[in-house]
Design a protein around this motif. Structure first.
Motif, PDB file in Angstrom:
ATOM      1  N   ARG A  23       3.468   3.251  12.872  1.00 48.60           N
ATOM      2  CA  ARG A  23       2.201   3.929  13.156  1.00 48.60           C
ATOM      3  C   ARG A  23       1.902   5.075  12.195  1.00 48.60           C
ATOM      4  N   MET A  24       2.442   5.020  10.993  1.00 46.23           N
ATOM      5  CA  MET A  24       2.204   6.058   9.990  1.00 46.23           C
ATOM      6  C   MET A  24       1.050   5.641   9.089  1.00 46.23           C
ATOM      7  N   LEU A  25       0.249   6.612   8.688  1.00 48.64           N
ATOM      8  CA  LEU A  25      -0.811   6.345   7.729  1.00 48.64           C
ATOM      9  C   LEU A  25      -0.876   7.498   6.736  1.00 48.64           C
ATOM     10  N   MET A  26      -1.465   7.188   5.590  1.00 51.36           N
ATOM     11  CA  MET A  26      -1.593   8.185   4.549  1.00 51.36           C
ATOM     12  C   MET A  26      -2.884   7.909   3.786  1.00 51.36           C
ATOM     13  N   ILE A  27      -3.539   8.960   3.351  1.00 50.59           N
ATOM     14  CA  ILE A  27      -4.632   8.821   2.399  1.00 50.59           C
ATOM     15  C   ILE A  27      -4.102   9.377   1.087  1.00 50.59           C
ATOM     16  N   ARG A  28      -4.198   8.558   0.057  1.00 53.81           N
ATOM     17  CA  ARG A  28      -3.751   8.945  -1.283  1.00 53.81           C
ATOM     18  C   ARG A  28      -4.949   9.081  -2.198  1.00 53.81           C
ATOM     19  N   GLN A  29      -4.794   9.926  -3.194  1.00 53.77           N
ATOM     20  CA  GLN A  29      -5.753  10.008  -4.289  1.00 53.77           C
ATOM     21  C   GLN A  29      -4.903   9.901  -5.550  1.00 53.77           C
ATOM     22  N   GLY A  30      -4.983   8.723  -6.177  1.00 53.38           N
ATOM     23  CA  GLY A  30      -4.058   8.432  -7.271  1.00 53.38           C
ATOM     24  C   GLY A  30      -2.662   8.325  -6.685  1.00 53.38           C
ATOM     25  N   ASP A  31      -1.718   9.069  -7.244  1.00 50.23           N
ATOM     26  CA  ASP A  31      -0.346   9.063  -6.735  1.00 50.23           C
ATOM     27  C   ASP A  31      -0.083  10.170  -5.722  1.00 50.23           C
ATOM     28  N   GLU A  32      -1.080  11.034  -5.503  1.00 56.21           N
ATOM     29  CA  GLU A  32      -0.897  12.196  -4.631  1.00 56.21           C
ATOM     30  C   GLU A  32      -1.294  11.903  -3.184  1.00 56.21           C
TER      31      GLU A  32
END
Length: 170
Positions: free
Chosen positions: A25-34
């Motif tokens: 149930r983990m999520l992430m928003i990335r911008q490029g590699d960050e």
């Protein structure tokens, strides 16, 4: 009013600003590699624990008051259409936004808007999306005494305040 547009395929290219979801149930928003936002979906409830990293950079450059005033001339449906084309152009040219292959829509309607918006201004917290739909900025909002906020107030008074650009994800 809607502005529909297609983004051509770019084999092997992921959008620079994107959601990533993992097991547990983990999520992430990335911008490029960050990573710019980390989240964990609450088991059994309708919400997400989140933390902003402070690394987000807007794919749309800051709007100058003179440009906003020029677009605001005439108002009405043409006002919205001019802003929609402006945002589409900026998102297409930026190279750091969410656009990827497929059909996109810029709309003046907010999907499933409830009675009010919940603005999540803390850098970490919990978003409950069972009631009102939350707006979760990817960067910490400016404070009431910030120069940008004062300029926005002036634009609101003179009728030249640009619309808010929201990225809605189901």
């Amino acid at each position: 009013m809607d502005l529909l547009f297609d983004v051509a395929p770019a084999p092997g290219r992921r959008p620079p600003l994107r959601f990533e979801v993992t097991g547990g149930r983990m999520l992430m928003i990335r911008q490029g590699d960050e990573p710019v936002l980390l989240g964990r979906v609450d088991d059994g409830h309708y919400g997400v624990d989140y933390a902003r990293t402070g690394r987000y950079r807007s794919p749309v450059p800051p709007l100058r008051a003179a440009h906003a005033a020029a677009v605001a001339v005439d108002g009405g449906a043409t006002w919205w259409a001019r802003w929609a084309h402006h945002f589409r152009s900026e998102l297409s040219d930026s190279g750091s936004g969410p656009l990827h292959e497929g059909r996109w829509v810029l709309t003046s309607r907010v999907p499933r808007l409830r009675t009010r918006w919940q603005l999540c201004s803390a850098d970490q917290g919990y978003v409950d999306y069972e009631g009102d739909w939350p707006v979760l900025p990817l960067r910490t909002p400016a404070g009431p005494s910030d120069g940008r906020v004062k300029a926005y107030r002036k634009q609101a008074r003179d009728g030249s305040l640009p619309p808010v650009l929201l990225w809605w994800a189901s």
